[in-house]
Design a protein around this motif. Structure first.
Motif, PDB file in Angstrom:
ATOM      1  N   ILE A   1      -4.720   6.693  -0.235  1.00 29.42           N
ATOM      2  CA  ILE A   1      -5.071   6.319  -1.607  1.00 29.42           C
ATOM      3  C   ILE A   1      -6.587   6.195  -1.733  1.00 29.42           C
ATOM      4  CG2 ILE A   1      -4.984   4.432  -3.285  1.00 29.42           C
ATOM      5  CD1 ILE A   1      -2.074   3.969  -2.383  1.00 29.42           C
ATOM      6  N   VAL A   2      -7.202   5.530  -0.759  1.00 28.58           N
ATOM      7  CA  VAL A   2      -8.655   5.353  -0.806  1.00 28.58           C
ATOM      8  C   VAL A   2      -9.355   6.707  -0.696  1.00 28.58           C
ATOM      9  CG1 VAL A   2     -10.604   4.410   0.483  1.00 28.58           C
ATOM     10  CG2 VAL A   2      -8.644   2.977   0.016  1.00 28.58           C
ATOM     11  N   ALA A  50     -15.034   4.193   7.940  1.00 25.37           N
ATOM     12  CA  ALA A  50     -13.781   4.222   8.708  1.00 25.37           C
ATOM     13  C   ALA A  50     -13.655   5.492   9.552  1.00 25.37           C
ATOM     14  CB  ALA A  50     -12.586   4.091   7.759  1.00 25.37           C
ATOM     15  N   VAL A  99       1.059   2.697   7.273  1.00 31.59           N
ATOM     16  CA  VAL A  99      -0.259   2.927   7.855  1.00 31.59           C
ATOM     17  C   VAL A  99      -1.080   3.871   6.981  1.00 31.59           C
ATOM     18  CG1 VAL A  99      -1.483   4.007   9.791  1.00 31.59           C
ATOM     19  CG2 VAL A  99       0.408   2.437  10.233  1.00 31.59           C
ATOM     20  N   PHE A 100      -0.457   4.978   6.571  1.00 29.92           N
ATOM     21  CA  PHE A 100      -1.245   6.026   5.912  1.00 29.92           C
ATOM     22  C   PHE A 100      -1.468   5.802   4.418  1.00 29.92           C
ATOM     23  CE2 PHE A 100      -0.190   8.827   9.612  1.00 29.92           C
ATOM     24  CZ  PHE A 100      -1.508   9.054   9.974  1.00 29.92           C
ATOM     25  N   PRO A 150      -2.348   3.284   2.290  1.00 35.20           N
ATOM     26  CA  PRO A 150      -3.621   2.760   1.790  1.00 35.20           C
ATOM     27  C   PRO A 150      -4.806   3.669   2.129  1.00 35.20           C
ATOM     28  CG  PRO A 150      -2.730   1.330   3.515  1.00 35.20           C
ATOM     29  CD  PRO A 150      -1.697   2.350   3.217  1.00 35.20           C
ATOM     30  N   LEU A 151      -4.779   4.277   3.313  1.00 40.62           N
ATOM     31  CA  LEU A 151      -5.875   5.151   3.714  1.00 40.62           C
ATOM     32  C   LEU A 151      -5.949   6.380   2.804  1.00 40.62           C
ATOM     33  CD1 LEU A 151      -5.347   5.044   7.586  1.00 40.62           C
ATOM     34  CD2 LEU A 151      -7.253   4.035   6.325  1.00 40.62           C
TER      35      LEU A 151
END
Lengths: 288, 286
Positions: free
Chosen positions: B41-42, B262, B35-36, B38-39
């Motif tokens: 990294i962005v 987001a 869950v975390f 990709p968030l």
């Protein structure tokens, strides 16, 4: 005034707007869709030219239109995996481990994040030269992967985005279903000395059968109507390799002004989904 | 069915062995990373300048953790003020009207005795089986014929007019309110409208609270309605989409825009997650 007459006036006042909206946005579009599907309407002309069932014949005979269903299959398979994964996570979170509520909250979080943001986030993850995933693969001595290419696998890469977003949702639904199983059923199994897998098979699954069917139906429904990820990331390309049934139908209408054929595609999908609902209802009736 | 929001998950499986427990924690940790990662990294990339991103790549931490240049640029160039504002207008107008309309229909179906009641009930039930995406082309014609294409009203009327499930959620609640409450109020001289405002609405409070949160999230996250029926009027979601048009290769800037869109719902979720989760499950289980 008699209270009966008064009540009648209230009923009319309370229902007039909602019923108008219902007719305008549910029943009229439905009949209009069916009507358009028998015409060659181009979106502009004033009168409709009826062409019988030609649109339907075209769809069934034109390979590239029907092939889009093949692309939808990737989403269907992912939806099935999502069911299994969601149920698995739900069963794990239904045990006596610590921090259950925290785990549940974190795994559910992707569901509430804006879908466009999520799609572009994965677009970055999938970018060939910039991808953080490929960066890690390279560090581990592996070759970079073309996530978005002209292979069928691209559909799986795209459907994984909705897996990421919705698996927590599936899990939360199953947790609620599992919670409704009375505790003494488990107690009895425990006394009988049933192991983990036996308990799941003979107690958990039969007790949440209805929820399994409903959840499966909802996710199949979603997989058949998918349009979002291919639209945002690949535009259905390259060469229609990632076009889904809906994205193809919208493209036909808005890019090629073939409203009649697009409407016929809508009707076909509608019939398929209604059949699924009917099958599921038959199953539910059979259970009772 | 009102569930206690504070209620923890009951355990039905008792895992006694350490291996089983370690296995569960391992799976959970994998899930949380999933869950975390990709968030984060962005988020990480969004705090780097273009040059820094070229030099240091994806994984290293940004030189300056408070480098919000990309955010300012994204906010201004993506015209997100308008986007957030339009989304706000859609929410502020559609949510209360949906609640009034849906609760009135539910009240009528639950408390009034009239000839066509069964028929009206069925008329509202049938469309819940029509999958929305399939009729898009025809709905588009309705919006155009009403002259609502490319106006905020298109979004507003669709959010109000197509939310039929809401009626059933309210109906469940109203059916659980004892009719004797209505009757004693009527003996005190209360009319139909008074009963709705003084008895039914207060009883619906928890359902209304959940509806406000879920509807807000739904409208904020919706891309299809604004894109299809009002492409010239940008919401938060469609602003991000048009921003991506020419900025897609500039990852740090694009990442900032992604985070920008987001963040609002994530913040709402952090504070209201218990209500959101129980609202979602109640809606689906019924």
């Amino acid at each position: 005034m008699k209270s009966k007459t008064k009540d009648r006036i209230y009923v009319i006042c309370f229902l007039i707007i909602p019923v108008t909206l219902l007719v305008l946005f549910s029943y009229y579009p439905l009949t209009k869709l069916i009507q358009l599907s028998f015409t060659s309407w181009n979106g502009m002309s004033r009168d409709l030219k009826y062409v019988g069932i030609r649109n339907y014949q075209d769809i069934f005979s034109q390979k590239e239109l029907f092939q889009t269903f093949g692309n939808n299959m990737a989403y269907v398979i992912t939806a099935l995996i999502q069911q299994v994964a969601g149920l698995f996570l739900a069963i794990l979170l239904n045990s006596n481990i610590k921090m259950k509520t925290t785990f549940r909250a974190i795994l559910f979080m992707p569901y509430i994040i804006n879908g466009v943001a999520v799609a572009f986030m994965f677009n970055y993850m999938y970018d060939f030269s910039n991808s953080p995933i490929n960066f890690l693969l390279n560090k581990l001595g592996m070759e970079s992967v073309h996530f978005i290419s002209n292979s069928y696998m691209t559909n799986f890469a795209l459907s994984f985005i909705s897996f990421w977003k919705y698996v927590g949702w599936t899990m939360v639904i199953y947790i609620a279903a599992l919670q409704s199983i009375p505790g003494d059923v488990y107690e009895a199994a425990r006394i009988d000395g049933a192991g983990f897998f036996q308990t799941v098979r003979f107690i958990t699954l039969p007790n949440i059968k209805t929820m399994l069917e409903v959840s499966l139906l909802l996710s199949l429904n979603g997989a058949l109507q998918v349009y979002f990820e291919p639209f945002l990331i690949t535009k259905g390309g390259p060469n229609g390799r990632t076009a889904t049934f809906i994205s193809k139908s919208l493209e036909l209408a808005y890019n090629y002004s073939k409203y009649g054929k697009a409407a016929a595609m809508g009707v076909i999908l509608l019939i398929i989904i209604l059949l699924l609902v009917a099958v599921q209802n038959a199953f539910l009736k059979g259970d009772k | 069915m009102l569930r206690n929001h504070k209620e923890p998950i009951k355990s039905t499986f008792i895992i006694n062995n350490a291996i089983g427990r370690a296995f569960i924690y391992l799976i959970m940790i994998i899930g949380i990373i999933g869950v975390f990662a990709p968030l984060l990294i962005v988020l990480n990339v969004s705090l780097k300048s273009n040059e820094e991103y070229m030099m240091s790549g994806v994984m290293s931490l940004p030189e300056n953790i408070a480098n919000f240049t990309n955010y300012v640029r994204a906010f201004v160039e993506g015209n997100f003020v308008t986007g957030f504002l339009n989304t706000g207008i859609l929410v502020i107008i559609s949510v209360p009207i949906t609640i009034v309309i849906a609760s009135l229909v539910a009240y009528t179906l639950s408390r009034f005795d009239f000839k066509l009641r069964k028929l009206v009930y069925l008329a509202f039930l049938i469309p819940t089986f029509i999958p929305g995406m399939t009729v898009t082309i025809a709905t588009f014609q309705v919006i155009k014929a009403l002259g609502l294409y490319n106006t905020l009203l298109a979004g507003i009327i669709l959010y109000i007019g197509t939310d039929i499930m809401q009626i059933y959620i309210f109906l469940q609640f109203i059916n659980n309110v004892p009719v004797s409450l209505d009757e004693s109020a009527r003996l005190d001289g209360a009319g139909r409208l008074k009963i709705y405002t003084a008895i039914i609405l207060p009883q619906l409070k928890p359902a209304i609270a959940t509806t406000i949160i879920l509807k807000l999230l739904g409208i904020y996250n919706d891309f299809f309605t604004p894109y299809m029926y009002m492409p010239k009027i940008k919401t938060a979601a469609t602003s991000l989409y048009s921003f991506s048009g020419d900025k897609l290769a500039e990852w740090p800037l694009m990442s900032a825009a992604i985070v920008l869109v987001a963040i609002p719902t994530i913040v709402i979720y952090i504070f209201l997650q218990k209500y959101i989760i129980s609202g979602v499950t109640d809606g689906a289980v019924k």
